[in-house]
Design a protein around this motif. Structure first.
Motif, PDB file in Angstrom:
ATOM      1  N   ASN A   1       0.845  -1.206   0.000  1.00 44.68           N
ATOM      2  CA  ASN A   1       0.000   0.000   0.000  1.00 44.68           C
ATOM      3  C   ASN A   1       0.877   1.251   0.000  1.00 44.68           C
ATOM      4  O   ASN A   1       0.665   2.177  -0.800  1.00 44.68           O
ATOM      5  CB  ASN A   1      -0.925  -0.023   1.225  1.00 44.68           C
ATOM      6  CG  ASN A   1      -1.604   1.311   1.500  1.00 44.68           C
ATOM      7  OD1 ASN A   1      -0.956   2.262   1.948  1.00 44.68           O
ATOM      8  ND2 ASN A   1      -2.900   1.404   1.229  1.00 44.68           N
ATOM      9  N   GLU A   2       1.867   1.284   0.890  1.00 48.38           N
ATOM     10  CA  GLU A   2       2.685   2.500   1.019  1.00 48.38           C
ATOM     11  C   GLU A   2       3.492   2.758  -0.256  1.00 48.38           C
ATOM     12  O   GLU A   2       3.587   3.897  -0.716  1.00 48.38           O
ATOM     13  CB  GLU A   2       3.612   2.378   2.232  1.00 48.38           C
ATOM     14  CG  GLU A   2       2.823   2.552   3.529  1.00 48.38           C
ATOM     15  CD  GLU A   2       3.638   2.248   4.780  1.00 48.38           C
ATOM     16  OE1 GLU A   2       3.067   2.373   5.879  1.00 48.38           O
ATOM     17  OE2 GLU A   2       4.832   1.878   4.665  1.00 48.38           O
ATOM     18  N   ARG A   3       4.057   1.687  -0.823  1.00 49.15           N
ATOM     19  CA  ARG A   3       4.858   1.877  -2.045  1.00 49.15           C
ATOM     20  C   ARG A   3       4.000   2.417  -3.190  1.00 49.15           C
ATOM     21  O   ARG A   3       4.411   3.300  -3.926  1.00 49.15           O
ATOM     22  CB  ARG A   3       5.489   0.552  -2.462  1.00 49.15           C
ATOM     23  CG  ARG A   3       6.593   0.143  -1.535  1.00 49.15           C
ATOM     24  CD  ARG A   3       7.409  -0.962  -2.146  1.00 49.15           C
ATOM     25  NE  ARG A   3       8.510  -1.289  -1.241  1.00 49.15           N
ATOM     26  CZ  ARG A   3       9.543  -2.045  -1.576  1.00 49.15           C
ATOM     27  NH1 ARG A   3       9.617  -2.552  -2.791  1.00 49.15           N
ATOM     28  NH2 ARG A   3      10.491  -2.285  -0.706  1.00 49.15           N
ATOM     29  N   ALA A   4       2.800   1.849  -3.324  1.00 50.88           N
ATOM     30  CA  ALA A   4       1.941   2.295  -4.428  1.00 50.88           C
ATOM     31  C   ALA A   4       1.420   3.704  -4.176  1.00 50.88           C
ATOM     32  O   ALA A   4       1.348   4.525  -5.091  1.00 50.88           O
ATOM     33  CB  ALA A   4       0.785   1.313  -4.619  1.00 50.88           C
ATOM     34  N   ALA A   5       1.070   4.018  -2.922  1.00 49.04           N
ATOM     35  CA  ALA A   5       0.513   5.342  -2.616  1.00 49.04           C
ATOM     36  C   ALA A   5       1.557   6.440  -2.806  1.00 49.04           C
ATOM     37  O   ALA A   5       1.230   7.566  -3.162  1.00 49.04           O
ATOM     38  CB  ALA A   5      -0.040   5.368  -1.189  1.00 49.04           C
ATOM     39  N   VAL A   6       2.811   6.096  -2.581  1.00 44.66           N
ATOM     40  CA  VAL A   6       3.884   7.072  -2.747  1.00 44.66           C
ATOM     41  C   VAL A   6       4.387   7.077  -4.196  1.00 44.66           C
ATOM     42  O   VAL A   6       4.816   8.105  -4.708  1.00 44.66           O
ATOM     43  CB  VAL A   6       5.036   6.738  -1.761  1.00 44.66           C
ATOM     44  CG1 VAL A   6       6.271   7.551  -2.066  1.00 44.66           C
ATOM     45  CG2 VAL A   6       4.583   6.983  -0.326  1.00 44.66           C
ATOM     46  N   GLY A   7       4.288   5.937  -4.874  1.00 48.67           N
ATOM     47  CA  GLY A   7       4.894   5.803  -6.197  1.00 48.67           C
ATOM     48  C   GLY A   7       3.974   6.108  -7.363  1.00 48.67           C
ATOM     49  O   GLY A   7       4.443   6.343  -8.471  1.00 48.67           O
ATOM     50  N   VAL A   8       2.660   6.130  -7.131  1.00 42.99           N
ATOM     51  CA  VAL A   8       1.733   6.353  -8.241  1.00 42.99           C
ATOM     52  C   VAL A   8       1.878   7.793  -8.747  1.00 42.99           C
ATOM     53  O   VAL A   8       2.103   8.720  -7.963  1.00 42.99           O
ATOM     54  CB  VAL A   8       0.282   6.046  -7.792  1.00 42.99           C
ATOM     55  CG1 VAL A   8      -0.186   6.999  -6.709  1.00 42.99           C
ATOM     56  CG2 VAL A   8      -0.673   6.064  -8.978  1.00 42.99           C
ATOM     57  N   ARG A   9       1.784   7.966 -10.075  1.00 44.49           N
ATOM     58  CA  ARG A   9       1.976   9.288 -10.689  1.00 44.49           C
ATOM     59  C   ARG A   9       0.957   9.501 -11.805  1.00 44.49           C
ATOM     60  O   ARG A   9       0.633   8.557 -12.525  1.00 44.49           O
ATOM     61  CB  ARG A   9       3.362   9.388 -11.347  1.00 44.49           C
ATOM     62  CG  ARG A   9       4.534   9.465 -10.392  1.00 44.49           C
ATOM     63  CD  ARG A   9       4.645  10.839  -9.746  1.00 44.49           C
ATOM     64  NE  ARG A   9       5.788  10.907  -8.860  1.00 44.49           N
ATOM     65  CZ  ARG A   9       5.866  10.361  -7.651  1.00 44.49           C
ATOM     66  NH1 ARG A   9       4.836   9.685  -7.185  1.00 44.49           N
ATOM     67  NH2 ARG A   9       6.941  10.482  -6.908  1.00 44.49           N
ATOM     68  N   ALA A  10       0.528  10.744 -11.978  1.00 48.55           N
ATOM     69  CA  ALA A  10      -0.197  11.103 -13.200  1.00 48.55           C
ATOM     70  C   ALA A  10       0.726  10.835 -14.387  1.00 48.55           C
ATOM     71  O   ALA A  10       1.929  11.067 -14.297  1.00 48.55           O
ATOM     72  CB  ALA A  10      -0.603  12.568 -13.148  1.00 48.55           C
ATOM     73  N   GLY A  11       0.155  10.316 -15.475  1.00 48.98           N
ATOM     74  CA  GLY A  11       0.942  10.021 -16.655  1.00 48.98           C
ATOM     75  C   GLY A  11       1.327   8.555 -16.769  1.00 48.98           C
ATOM     76  O   GLY A  11       1.578   8.047 -17.861  1.00 48.98           O
ATOM     77  N   MET A  12       1.395   7.887 -15.621  1.00 47.12           N
ATOM     78  CA  MET A  12       1.668   6.451 -15.573  1.00 47.12           C
ATOM     79  C   MET A  12       0.433   5.702 -16.098  1.00 47.12           C
ATOM     80  O   MET A  12      -0.682   6.187 -15.939  1.00 47.12           O
ATOM     81  CB  MET A  12       1.855   6.164 -14.081  1.00 47.12           C
ATOM     82  CG  MET A  12       2.433   4.864 -13.685  1.00 47.12           C
ATOM     83  SD  MET A  12       2.582   4.902 -11.850  1.00 47.12           S
ATOM     84  CE  MET A  12       4.322   5.169 -11.655  1.00 47.12           C
ATOM     85  N   THR A  13       0.603   4.516 -16.674  1.00 43.77           N
ATOM     86  CA  THR A  13      -0.586   3.730 -17.017  1.00 43.77           C
ATOM     87  C   THR A  13      -1.156   3.095 -15.749  1.00 43.77           C
ATOM     88  O   THR A  13      -0.430   2.898 -14.759  1.00 43.77           O
ATOM     89  CB  THR A  13      -0.271   2.601 -18.022  1.00 43.77           C
ATOM     90  OG1 THR A  13       0.577   1.644 -17.376  1.00 43.77           O
ATOM     91  CG2 THR A  13       0.392   3.126 -19.284  1.00 43.77           C
ATOM     92  N   GLY A  14      -2.441   2.770 -15.811  1.00 45.67           N
ATOM     93  CA  GLY A  14      -3.065   2.076 -14.688  1.00 45.67           C
ATOM     94  C   GLY A  14      -2.390   0.739 -14.416  1.00 45.67           C
ATOM     95  O   GLY A  14      -2.331   0.275 -13.284  1.00 45.67           O
ATOM     96  N   ARG A  15      -1.870   0.131 -15.491  1.00 50.40           N
ATOM     97  CA  ARG A  15      -1.188  -1.160 -15.329  1.00 50.40           C
ATOM     98  C   ARG A  15       0.118  -0.998 -14.547  1.00 50.40           C
ATOM     99  O   ARG A  15       0.440  -1.789 -13.657  1.00 50.40           O
ATOM    100  CB  ARG A  15      -0.897  -1.747 -16.713  1.00 50.40           C
ATOM    101  CG  ARG A  15      -0.284  -3.133 -16.682  1.00 50.40           C
ATOM    102  CD  ARG A  15       0.121  -3.555 -18.084  1.00 50.40           C
ATOM    103  NE  ARG A  15       0.986  -2.553 -18.686  1.00 50.40           N
ATOM    104  CZ  ARG A  15       1.131  -2.369 -19.995  1.00 50.40           C
ATOM    105  NH1 ARG A  15       0.458  -3.114 -20.838  1.00 50.40           N
ATOM    106  NH2 ARG A  15       1.934  -1.435 -20.457  1.00 50.40           N
ATOM    107  N   ASP A  16       0.879   0.061 -14.867  1.00 50.12           N
ATOM    108  CA  ASP A  16       2.148   0.258 -14.161  1.00 50.12           C
ATOM    109  C   ASP A  16       1.920   0.615 -12.689  1.00 50.12           C
ATOM    110  O   ASP A  16       2.710   0.228 -11.816  1.00 50.12           O
ATOM    111  CB  ASP A  16       2.980   1.347 -14.856  1.00 50.12           C
ATOM    112  CG  ASP A  16       3.553   0.858 -16.185  1.00 50.12           C
ATOM    113  OD1 ASP A  16       3.509  -0.367 -16.429  1.00 50.12           O
ATOM    114  OD2 ASP A  16       4.019   1.697 -16.974  1.00 50.12           O
ATOM    115  N   ALA A  17       0.847   1.360 -12.418  1.00 48.48           N
ATOM    116  CA  ALA A  17       0.530   1.670 -11.016  1.00 48.48           C
ATOM    117  C   ALA A  17       0.202   0.380 -10.269  1.00 48.48           C
ATOM    118  O   ALA A  17       0.706   0.135  -9.163  1.00 48.48           O
ATOM    119  CB  ALA A  17      -0.641   2.654 -10.951  1.00 48.48           C
TER     120      ALA A  17
END
Ligand code: ZN
Ligand code: ZN
Length: 362
Positions: free
Chosen positions: A256-272
């Motif tokens: 959860n923490e890695r994804a919440a900190v690592g997710v970015r606009a511009g990234m695909t939903g798959r990469d998130a």
């Protein structure tokens, strides 16, 4: 804050010309609310480059004045909204080809289009407004932020009241009263409270099962403020956590923490999705994370964009999404930790500010 509705309607009109449509008939209530402000449950809306026509029934006469105002030409129908629609369309002389919303029309209403509405040509459309709704403006984010605050305050108020022996339904009752007390206008979905082995059901319904010592207790719930939803999950332990509880919990917490900190606009939903999924897979629990990482929230609790293995689209700036990895071991129990995150220009911001460390109750 300027009225966002003219900008939204103009953006939709751009989409209509691109789709070679003279206009769009809207039957999806969340889309109608987004474009007009109307929060009732009976309405049709027609948007063309020149006209915005709103049709509802007499129950909403006062409410329409307040909510819709002069953003649309309002028609109050005494009999059927559809009769009103044909009358209104007949007055729009240049309109011949109209789109309808395939995701939001009942088959019997579609039959009305091809029978009573046969003098117009009807074209199926998908997601013309949903795509606009992905990108939230400041006022929308403020409402989701408040809905997230209401949810975290409700959970804070609920935890001290939880006891072994209470049923899941009783816990849901305490939680939902706390949500109301904290200011929630409603429940975006029936709160999920699942204890012990039932916490391994990712979409459990709260049941009459009583909580036992050593149970995981999973609570997935949300609040609604100004029509906008929050959606969060926390999993706690009744009594003292075992080593196995802690092992599984920590895998989900770090994912959860890695994804919440690592997710970015511009990234695909798959990469998130992959941020959390790869961590869970490396920890050896990949088979037990069977759902996608998250979804957009807004006027609806499940909306675009998706964060999933099959989501090729880029996450837009301004989207508000959930981050909700889980590990579910059938017959034993499961953990999900879900937060709401706004994808800002400078990176993600977590709206559901509530501890993620494992809590042992009682
Ligand atoms: Zn949820
Ligand atoms: Zn969710």
């Amino acid at each position: 804050m300027t009225d966002p509705r003219p900008r939204r309607i103009a953006a939709l009109v751009d989409g209509l010309s691109a789709a070679h449509l003279d206009g769009l008939l809207l039957t999806g209530l969340s889309n109608i609310r987004y474009l007009t402000g109307f929060s009732g449950t009976s309405a049709l809306l027609v948007v063309t480059p020149r006209d915005v026509v709103f049709i509802t029934d007499f129950r909403y006469q006062t409410q329409v004045m307040e909510e819709v105002g002069d953003i649309a030409r309002v028609s109050i129908e005494a009999s059927s909204l559809w009769t009103g629609l044909w009358n209104q369309l007949a007055g729009l002389t240049s309109v011949k080809v109209l789109g309808f919303e395939t995701a939001h029309i009942q088959h019997r209403d579609f039959q009305r289009l091809v029978e009573a509405g046969a003098r117009w040509q009807w074209r199926p459309t998908a997601d013309l407004v949903e795509t606009l709704r992905e990108r939230k403006d400041e006022a929308e984010i403020a409402r989701i932020r408040e809905a997230a605050d209401v949810a975290t305050r409700a959970l804070t108020a609920t935890l001290p009241d939880l006891r072994v022996g209470m049923t899941e339904l009783q816990v849901a009752g305490v939680l939902e009263k706390a949500l109301r007390d904290a200011g929630s206008e409603g429940f975006p979905f029936p709160s999920i409270v699942a204890g012990g082995p039932r916490s391994a059901l990712p979409h459990a319904r709260s049941s009459g099962r009583a909580l036992e010592q050593g149970d995981f207790l999973l609570m997935d719930f949300g609040a609604e403020v100004g029509g906008y939803c929050s959606d969060m999950t926390r999993t706690v332990v009744m009594g003292t956590a075992s080593d196995e509880h802690r092992r599984v919990y920590d895998v989900v917490r770090v994912a959860n923490e890695r994804a919440a900190v690592g997710v970015r606009a511009g990234m695909t939903g798959r990469d998130a999705d992959a941020i959390a999924r790869q961590y869970i897979e490396r920890a050896g629990y990949g088979e037990l994370f069977g759902h996608s990482l998250g979804h957009g929230i807004g006027l609806e609790v499940h909306e675009a964009p998706r964060l999933a293995r099959t989501a090729e689209g880029a996450l837009p700036e301004g989207a508000v999404v959930t981050i909700e990895p889980g590990v579910y071991r059938p017959g034993w129990g499961g953990v999900r930790i879900e937060d709401d995150v706004v994808l800002g220009a400078d990176g993600p911001e977590i709206l559901t500010q509530f501890p993620r460390e494992l809590i042992e109750l009682g």
